[in-house]
Design an enzyme around this catalytic site. Structure first.
Site, PDB file in Angstrom:
ATOM      1  N   ALA A 105      45.087  45.176  51.787  1.00 42.14           N
ATOM      2  CA  ALA A 105      44.667  44.225  50.756  1.00 42.14           C
ATOM      3  C   ALA A 105      43.782  44.894  49.710  1.00 42.14           C
ATOM      4  CB  ALA A 105      43.915  43.084  51.409  1.00 42.14           C
ATOM      5  N   CYS A 106      43.760  44.301  48.521  1.00 45.38           N
ATOM      6  CA  CYS A 106      42.888  44.741  47.441  1.00 45.38           C
ATOM      7  C   CYS A 106      42.683  43.563  46.495  1.00 45.38           C
ATOM      8  CB  CYS A 106      43.504  45.896  46.645  1.00 45.38           C
ATOM      9  SG  CYS A 106      43.916  47.371  47.601  1.00 45.38           S
ATOM     10  N   THR A 107      41.678  43.677  45.625  1.00 42.62           N
ATOM     11  CA  THR A 107      41.429  42.662  44.600  1.00 42.62           C
ATOM     12  C   THR A 107      41.079  43.368  43.300  1.00 42.62           C
ATOM     13  OG1 THR A 107      40.537  41.153  46.285  1.00 42.62           O
ATOM     14  CG2 THR A 107      40.064  40.634  43.988  1.00 42.62           C
TER      15      THR A 107
ATOM     16  N   ARG B 219      41.242  35.035  47.914  1.00 42.84           N
ATOM     17  CA  ARG B 219      40.443  35.968  47.124  1.00 42.84           C
ATOM     18  C   ARG B 219      40.759  35.846  45.637  1.00 42.84           C
ATOM     19  NH1 ARG B 219      42.268  40.632  48.188  1.00 42.84           N
ATOM     20  NH2 ARG B 219      43.647  40.313  49.970  1.00 42.84           N
TER      21      ARG B 219
ATOM     22  N   ASN C 258      46.984  40.629  46.283  1.00 39.23           N
ATOM     23  CA  ASN C 258      48.216  41.090  46.913  1.00 39.23           C
ATOM     24  C   ASN C 258      49.251  39.965  46.914  1.00 39.23           C
ATOM     25  OD1 ASN C 258      45.660  42.155  48.799  1.00 39.23           O
ATOM     26  ND2 ASN C 258      46.840  43.711  47.737  1.00 39.23           N
TER      27      ASN C 258
END
Length: 346
Positions: free
Chosen positions: A23-25, A229, A197
Site C-alpha cells: 500500500a501507499c498514499t 486512506r 491503491n
C-alpha cells in the site's frame, strides 16, 4: 441518488474482501501564492531498502527490456528514492515535476513481444523526471503510447509488479497513469490531488464522492485500507491551514500523510493491502526541496535541489539510507559519488 449509494456501499464491501498487495498514499497540497507540495508514503509488508540519488542532466538511459528498449538522454536533473536500488519509485526534478509510483493490483499491461519500443516499469518514474517539465508535456507525449511499459516479478517473489503512476507539477496540475486491460488510461485534471491503491482511480473518485455527501466532520472511515486512506487524505487536505508559508504547509502536509500511514509493525496476511509505512516524502515544487523521513530514523531531513550541481558531466551521487543512517537539515552536501544503479528489466 439511492442507487448511487447502493453502488458505493457494494463497492466498499467488495473492497474489504479483496486481498491485494502493498500500500501507499499520495496527496497534493495547494496553498496561496502558487505553493504546491506533494506528499507520499511508501507502505510495504517487508523491509524495502531505500536510498536517495542525485542524477545530473545528460545521462544516457535505456529501458532495460532488450534490443528494442526505449533510449533517451536525460534533459533534467533529479533527486529520487530508489527501491532495492533497482527502481526509481519517487522523485522531484529541477523543473518541479514530481513522480510517484504506487501499487495497483488491477494493473494489466500489454504483452511485450519486442516489436514496439519497451520500457521497464522500474524506469517509468525516471523516464518522466528525465524528460518532462510539466504534467501537460508528459500527458501529450504519452497519449499515443509511444512505448510499452514492461513489468516483471518483485525481487525474491513470484508476484508481478502491478503499479500505477502519478505526476504533479509546480502549476498544481495532476495526472494518473494506469494500465487497464493492456491499455494506458490517463486521468488528467488539477483536481486529482489524492491517489492510493485499489481500486482503479475512477472508482476511488466515486467512493470519495459518497463520503463527501456525509461530510468529514460527521464521520470518516478509519481503517488502513486504501479506500479509507483516500477519503481521509482528501478531507484533511481541505481541513489543514491554507497558507503560503512553506514551514506551516510542509508540517501540515506531513501530518496528513502520517494520518494516512500504517503504524510500523502492522500487517495482515489476509489483507496484504495493509502494510507498514516504511518512509514518507514531501516535495516542494516551487522551492525544489525534497523532504524525507523513514520509520526507523528519528529525523526529517531535506534535499535542496537548488544547491545541487546537476550539470551534465557531474557525477551521480548517493545518500545511503538502507542501513538506517540518520541525517538532519539540508543533506545535499552529504551525498557521495556513486555508480548509478541499473534498472531491473528483462
Amino acid at each position: 441518488m439511492r442507487n448511487f449509494l447502493v453502488f458505493i456501499f457494494t463497492l466498499i464491501c467488495t473492497l474489504s474482501l479483496i486481498s491485494t498487495a502493498e500500500a501507499c498514499t499520495r496527496a497534493v497540497y495547494k496553498g496561496p501564492e502558487q505553493l504546491v507540495l506533494t506528499a507520499r508514503s511508501m507502505d510495504w509488508r517487508d523491509e524495502i531498502p531505500v536510498n536517495l540519488w542525485l542524477f545530473p542532466r545528460g545521462m544516457q538511459r535505456q529501458g532495460e527490456v532488450g534490443p528494442n528498449s526505449v533510449r533517451w538522454t536525460s534533459r533534467y536533473g533529479s533527486v529520487v528514492a530508489s527501491a532495492f536500488d533497482i527502481s526509481s519509485t519517487d522523485g522531484l526534478n529541477e523543473k518541479g515535476l514530481v513522480a510517484n509510483l504506487l501499487w495497483l493490483v488491477e494493473s494489466r499491461y500489454a504483452e511485450y513481444d519486442g516489436s514496439k519500443p519497451g520500457l521497464s516499469i522500474a524506469a517509468w518514474v525516471q523516464y518522466m523526471l528525465d524528460n518532462f517539465a510539466t504534467v501537460s508535456e508528459a500527458v501529450a507525449a504519452m497519449q499515443n503510447e509511444p512505448f510499452v511499459v514492461v513489468s516483471a516479478n518483485i525481487p525474491g517473489t513470484d508476484r508481478l509488479a502491478t503499479l500505477h503512476l502519478s505526476l504533479s507539477d509546480a502549476s498544481g496540475d495532476n495526472a494518473v497513469f494506469e494500465y487497464i486491460n493492456g491499455k494506458l488510461v490517463i486521468h488528467h485534471d488539477p483536481s486529482y490531488t489524492v491517489m492510493t491503491n485499489s481500486p482503479i482511480f475512477e472508482k476511488q473518485l466515486a467512493i470519495n464522492e459518497y463520503w463527501r455527501e456525509l461530510g468529514g466532520t460527521t464521520m470518516l472511515p478509519g481503517t488502513n485500507r486504501a479506500a479509507d486512506r483516500f477519503v481521509r487524505a482528501s478531507f484533511y487536505l481541505q481541513a489543514i491551514p491554507q497558507t503560503s508559508d512553506p514551514l506551516i504547509a510542509v508540517a501540515s502536509l506531513f501530518s496528513v500523510i502520517r494520518n494516512a500511514s500504517v503504524p510500523f509493525g502492522i500487517s495482515s496476511p489476509t489483507e496484504p493491502n495493509i502494510s507498514s509505512t516504511r518512509w514518507r516524502s514531501v516535495s516542494d515544487h516551487k522551492a525544489l526541496r525534497y523532504y524525507f523521513e523513514t520509520a526507523l530514523t528519528p529525523n526529517t531531513f531535506w534535499v535542496d535541489l537548488k544547491q545541487a550541481d546537476l550539470q551534465k558531466g557531474q557525477p551521480v551521487r548517493k545518500l545511503a539510507l538502507s542501513e538506517h543512517q540518520t541525517y538532519a537539515g539540508n543533506a545535499v552536501s552529504q551525498f557521495k559519488p556513486a555508480e548509478a544503479f541499473q534498472f531491473a528489466g528483462l
